[in-house]
Design an enzyme around this catalytic site. Structure first.
Site, PDB file in Angstrom:
ATOM      1  N   SER A 133       0.793  -1.240   0.000  1.00  0.00           N
ATOM      2  CA  SER A 133       0.000   0.000   0.000  1.00  0.00           C
ATOM      3  C   SER A 133       0.821   1.284   0.000  1.00  0.00           C
ATOM      4  CB  SER A 133      -0.937   0.013   1.196  1.00  0.00           C
ATOM      5  OG  SER A 133      -2.076  -0.727   0.879  1.00  0.00           O
ATOM      6  N   LYS A 156       0.406   3.391  -2.893  1.00  0.00           N
ATOM      7  CA  LYS A 156      -0.762   4.273  -3.020  1.00  0.00           C
ATOM      8  C   LYS A 156      -0.365   5.753  -2.926  1.00  0.00           C
ATOM      9  CE  LYS A 156      -3.813   0.638  -1.323  1.00  0.00           C
ATOM     10  NZ  LYS A 156      -4.499   0.030  -0.165  1.00  0.00           N
ATOM     11  N   TYR A 193      -4.231   3.375   8.294  1.00  0.00           N
ATOM     12  CA  TYR A 193      -5.564   2.793   8.493  1.00  0.00           C
ATOM     13  C   TYR A 193      -6.096   3.152   9.870  1.00  0.00           C
ATOM     14  CZ  TYR A 193      -3.905   0.345   4.394  1.00  0.00           C
ATOM     15  OH  TYR A 193      -3.378   0.059   3.172  1.00  0.00           O
ATOM     16  N   VAL A 198       1.153  -3.855   3.779  1.00  0.00           N
ATOM     17  CA  VAL A 198       1.124  -5.161   4.444  1.00  0.00           C
ATOM     18  C   VAL A 198       2.367  -6.013   4.153  1.00  0.00           C
ATOM     19  CG1 VAL A 198      -1.381  -5.321   4.728  1.00  0.00           C
ATOM     20  CG2 VAL A 198      -0.329  -6.191   2.625  1.00  0.00           C
TER      21      VAL A 198
HETATM   22  N1  GLU Z   1      -2.147  -5.273  -2.132  1.00  0.00           N
HETATM   23  C1  GLU Z   1      -2.767  -5.159  -0.834  1.00  0.00           C
HETATM   24  C2  GLU Z   1      -4.266  -5.269  -0.974  1.00  0.00           C
HETATM   25  O1  GLU Z   1      -4.811  -4.801  -1.935  1.00  0.00           O
HETATM   26  C3  GLU Z   1      -2.362  -3.872  -0.184  1.00  0.00           C
HETATM   27  C4  GLU Z   1      -2.863  -3.725   1.233  1.00  0.00           C
HETATM   28  C5  GLU Z   1      -1.913  -2.989   2.145  1.00  0.00           C
HETATM   29  O2  GLU Z   1      -0.709  -2.973   1.954  1.00  0.00           O
HETATM   30  O3  GLU Z   1      -2.404  -2.423   3.125  1.00  0.00           O
HETATM   31  O4  GLU Z   1      -4.926  -5.795  -0.137  1.00  0.00           O
END
Ligand code: GLU
Length: 317
Positions: A65, A68, A252, A270
């Site tokens: 993530s 992002k 989060y 994650v």
């Molecule tokens: N590729 C992971 C997903 O879409 C990313 C989630 C994360 O890193 O928080 O669930």
């Protein structure tokens, strides 16, 4: 920038390391369970041109993530803040990152660009305008890492277990918030999450977001020529948007606590990475794949909290 004391950071790393035992590896992407939960590392790049790493800062992991942030930055360049935020909100979601209820209201946009629904909306904006290779070149330049590869095994593992993200993408399509088709969006998004980085690479990215002059950031193995095709100027408006959303939504459901305790804009993944920023002064990245119940690196969070407390780095403090 106050002087970084290597012995003090090494000591904090040792203090934070036992917390890794309380965490768990992400298992909903089966390939991520192959990581070593004991790993913990940190890398710092500071405004006085120093760069230093401790522990497992050279161990590769998938960016997940943290991509992002790069996606939001690039979408803001390719579109405008108004266009991007007509498809995604700016509010903490109060729900886990992959929740279907990441939509604030069934008639509304996803809550923010860092939960999966919002990131898929942003990925579709990108997929509508650029190739994944162009995206990869952008992230490679941010990380000062010309050879930025996808970890194919993680990409395939996530694609094979992407029912939740598929549901989110179809919901976005129903709401007319997708700019590319569902499969194209998911493929772009999942490839972005599967890029392989180290804490050292992410600290260069963090330094860029901190607004530290590029010339001062060095990541061994790269040369200025490698980044020549990518414009790395940072629009202060885009920087402000990214850092504000990282501060409020980057971890989060752990974002509020981290804002109080560490007070640094940050983004987790994650895969175990955390990117943290001390605006104008330092770019920091940690790696520790054992996660807490919010999906954030448990050792990384502890280490950053200790570091911020020790050095009085709280942005608002
Ligand atoms: N590729 C992971 C997903 O879409 C990313 C989630 C994360 O890193 O928080 O669930």
């Amino acid at each position: 920038m106050q002087e970084i004391k290597p012995a003090a950071i090494q000591q904090l790393l040792e203090e934070a390391a036992p917390y890794c035992e309380q965490g768990e590896l992400a298992s909903y992407i089966p390939e991520l369970t192959k990581a070593d939960p004991q790993h913990l590392g940190i890398y710092l790049v500071t405004s006085d041109g120093k760069a230093i790493g401790f522990g497992d800062y050279q161990v590769p992991f998938t960016i997940q993530s943290i991509s992002k942030v790069a996606s939001l930055l690039l979408a803001l360049r390719l579109y405008s803040p108004e266009e991007v935020f007509s498809r995604v909100g700016m509010e903490p979601s109060g729900t886990p990152f992959s929740e279907l209820s990441g939509f604030r209201d069934l008639a509304d946009t996803p809550a923010n660009p860092f939960i999966n629904s919002g990131a898929l909306a942003v990925a579709s904006l990108l997929a509508n305008k650029i190739s994944f290779e162009e995206y990869r070149a952008f992230v490679a330049a941010l990380c000062h890492k010309p050879q930025l590869i996808i970890t194919e095994s993680v990409y395939r593992s996530e694609m094979a277990h992407s029912e939740r993200n598929h549901s989110l993408a179809w919901e976005l399509k129903r709401m007319r918030l997708l700019s590319a088709d569902v499969e194209e969006t998911l493929d772009f998004y999942t490839k972005a999450c599967s890029l392989s980085v180290t804490a050292q690479d992410l600290a260069c990215f963090a330094a860029y977001l901190a607004g530290i002059c590029q010339a001062q950031v060095d990541n061994s193995g790269s040369s200025p020529a490698d980044q020549s095709q990518v414009d790395l100027s940072l629009d202060p408006e885009h920087q402000k948007i990214c850092l504000s959303l990282m501060f409020t939504c980057g971890l989060y459901d752990g974002s509020g606590r981290f804002a109080v305790k560490a007070g640094l804009p940050a983004k987790s993944g994650v895969g175990g990475g955390i990117l943290a920023i001390l605006p104008g002064q330092a770019g920091i990245a940690t790696f520790g794949p054992a996660l807490d119940h919010n999906g954030n690196s448990i050792g990384g969070i502890k280490l950053l909290e200790l570091l911020s407390e020790q050095n009085d780095w709280h942005c608002l403090g």
